[in-house]
Design a protein around this motif. Sequence first.
Motif, PDB file in Angstrom:
ATOM      1  N   MET A   1      21.979 -23.096 -41.400  1.00  0.00           N
ATOM      2  CA  MET A   1      22.239 -23.390 -42.811  1.00  0.00           C
ATOM      3  C   MET A   1      20.956 -23.456 -43.633  1.00  0.00           C
ATOM      4  SD  MET A   1      25.161 -26.337 -42.533  1.00  0.00           S
ATOM      5  CE  MET A   1      26.722 -26.061 -41.684  1.00  0.00           C
ATOM      6  N   PHE A   2      19.800 -23.628 -42.941  1.00  0.00           N
ATOM      7  CA  PHE A   2      18.565 -23.867 -43.680  1.00  0.00           C
ATOM      8  C   PHE A   2      17.405 -22.966 -43.277  1.00  0.00           C
ATOM      9  CE2 PHE A   2      20.967 -27.842 -43.345  1.00  0.00           C
ATOM     10  CZ  PHE A   2      21.148 -28.146 -44.688  1.00  0.00           C
ATOM     11  N   LEU A   3      17.406 -22.446 -42.051  1.00  0.00           N
ATOM     12  CA  LEU A   3      16.255 -21.706 -41.554  1.00  0.00           C
ATOM     13  C   LEU A   3      16.589 -20.238 -41.337  1.00  0.00           C
ATOM     14  CD1 LEU A   3      14.816 -24.172 -38.872  1.00  0.00           C
ATOM     15  CD2 LEU A   3      14.193 -23.967 -41.277  1.00  0.00           C
ATOM     16  N   GLU A   4      15.556 -19.389 -41.451  1.00  0.00           N
ATOM     17  CA  GLU A   4      15.752 -17.983 -41.114  1.00  0.00           C
ATOM     18  C   GLU A   4      15.760 -17.849 -39.590  1.00  0.00           C
ATOM     19  OE1 GLU A   4      13.137 -16.049 -39.792  1.00  0.00           O
ATOM     20  OE2 GLU A   4      11.815 -17.770 -39.708  1.00  0.00           O
ATOM     21  N   PRO A   5      16.366 -16.778 -39.045  1.00  0.00           N
ATOM     22  CA  PRO A   5      16.636 -16.702 -37.610  1.00  0.00           C
ATOM     23  C   PRO A   5      15.419 -16.806 -36.700  1.00  0.00           C
ATOM     24  CG  PRO A   5      17.939 -15.075 -38.781  1.00  0.00           C
ATOM     25  CD  PRO A   5      16.993 -15.667 -39.779  1.00  0.00           C
ATOM     26  N   VAL A   6      14.347 -16.072 -37.009  1.00  0.00           N
ATOM     27  CA  VAL A   6      13.184 -16.087 -36.116  1.00  0.00           C
ATOM     28  C   VAL A   6      12.604 -17.490 -36.014  1.00  0.00           C
ATOM     29  CG1 VAL A   6      10.846 -15.216 -35.753  1.00  0.00           C
ATOM     30  CG2 VAL A   6      12.648 -13.663 -36.518  1.00  0.00           C
ATOM     31  N   GLY A   7      12.445 -18.158 -37.155  1.00  0.00           N
ATOM     32  CA  GLY A   7      11.914 -19.510 -37.145  1.00  0.00           C
ATOM     33  C   GLY A   7      12.794 -20.466 -36.369  1.00  0.00           C
ATOM     34  N   ALA A   8      14.117 -20.391 -36.592  1.00  0.00           N
ATOM     35  CA  ALA A   8      15.046 -21.276 -35.885  1.00  0.00           C
ATOM     36  C   ALA A   8      14.991 -21.036 -34.379  1.00  0.00           C
ATOM     37  CB  ALA A   8      16.459 -21.059 -36.406  1.00  0.00           C
ATOM     38  N   MET A   9      14.893 -19.782 -33.972  1.00  0.00           N
ATOM     39  CA  MET A   9      14.853 -19.470 -32.547  1.00  0.00           C
ATOM     40  C   MET A   9      13.575 -19.976 -31.902  1.00  0.00           C
ATOM     41  SD  MET A   9      15.219 -15.804 -30.583  1.00  0.00           S
ATOM     42  CE  MET A   9      13.678 -15.107 -31.205  1.00  0.00           C
ATOM     43  N   LEU A  10      12.443 -19.730 -32.542  1.00  0.00           N
ATOM     44  CA  LEU A  10      11.167 -20.073 -31.929  1.00  0.00           C
ATOM     45  C   LEU A  10      10.911 -21.573 -31.938  1.00  0.00           C
ATOM     46  CD1 LEU A  10       8.958 -17.145 -33.264  1.00  0.00           C
ATOM     47  CD2 LEU A  10       9.917 -17.459 -30.985  1.00  0.00           C
TER      48      LEU A  10
END
Length: 435
Positions: free
Chosen positions: A336-345
């Motif tokens: 809901m708040f983060l872009e995918p790469v950032g959320a994954m890492l």
Amino acid sequence: MSDTMIGMVGIGGLLGLIALRAPIGLSLVLVSYLGLWAMSDHAAAWGMLQVVPFSFIANWTLSSVPMFLLMGFVCYRCGLTAGLFAAARLWFSRLPGGLAIASVFGCSGFAAVTGSSVACAAAMGKVAVPEMVKHRYDMGLATGTLAAAGTVGALIPPSILLIIFGVVAQVPITALFLAGLGVGIATSLTYVLVIIIRVKLNPSLAPQVTETVTRAQHWEAIKSTWPIVVLIVGVLGGMFAGLFTATQAGAVGAAMALLVAAVKRTLTRESFKLATVETLVTCGGLFIVIVGASMLTRFLTLSGVGEAIASGVDSLNAGPLTLLLGITVVYLALGMFLEPVGAMLITLPIFLPMIRGAEISLIWFGAYVAKMLEIGMITPPVGLNVFVLSSTIGKTAPTELIFRGIWWFFIADLLLVALIIFVPGIVLWFPGLFS
């Protein structure tokens, strides 16, 4: 203060910085640097800042990221994907919601040369939404379909998300691509089913297209997709046949895209410049986040936070299903708040020890993570695909309308996630064929 407590404080500080909308990459670097300084001394923290970025970025596998990005941007800027929607429109327009179905298959084809869900939503939105408006489709259905179908871009190979996951988790990229292919196909078919059901329940959402199309026009439309077919067969076929590795496939794909664009005479100095600049800008931002995540992994490993959390989960005697349910909730919240790469890492340093402890296949988990992160691309308040599509089509549909249009697809995504958890063969069937 113990090292583990310092690690926990670091995680809290990172979440606080993200809540304040600080850049994710810089937040990761800052928290990791200060955390190691608190655990040891300034020299150790400075040494990590000197060594980790180079040692991680020098990973040979990551060289495929800029190459696959270049391939996608060349295809986009040189118009190599222009015939995808036109061909899908002619072949599927007679079905209930045929133009929306054509959008799904168009995005799936585009995904095979981009690896980016945002690029899929933007490129296909420019051609598909006006066509659906012309045929009086409901705008919620039209825009919701495009925003959701764009998420296939990070599932069907080449997927940038899966490449980065493979580097971090140290699992074969080719196997991850095959797993992502299974999830991507399942996602596309699920979206098609959603469209058909919605239009059957309410035919006014998508009036029947009545144009007469000859068999010759059908095959002519298929011929117009030859650039994408050549790239898909050349890159994915060569990679899965063992002619070159997944890392080398990026360079092969970029070279083939340039060659095909030259043959079509759409490769101009301006299009090449735009594709190159977009590749460099995207890689620059992406690699800063990757470096920060690598430093965070080092910091959390030294602090023992990952092991402490994994031990805590083990002490609860939580089975794999309970663990995956918890991870699903976390990714839905982060999406809901983060872009995918950032959320994954941010999450992998914590989740990977748990997944290994639960003896869950990392190949399966990589495809599952990519799917969960892509669901976040369409969920409010920060659904990137929705905002990209809104900016692409201008005033045709407000952002609020697009968000309303994605809810059917969001529910279908959750059902599909449940299905791949209970039937992991959906994900592992393709990797099993080539193992």
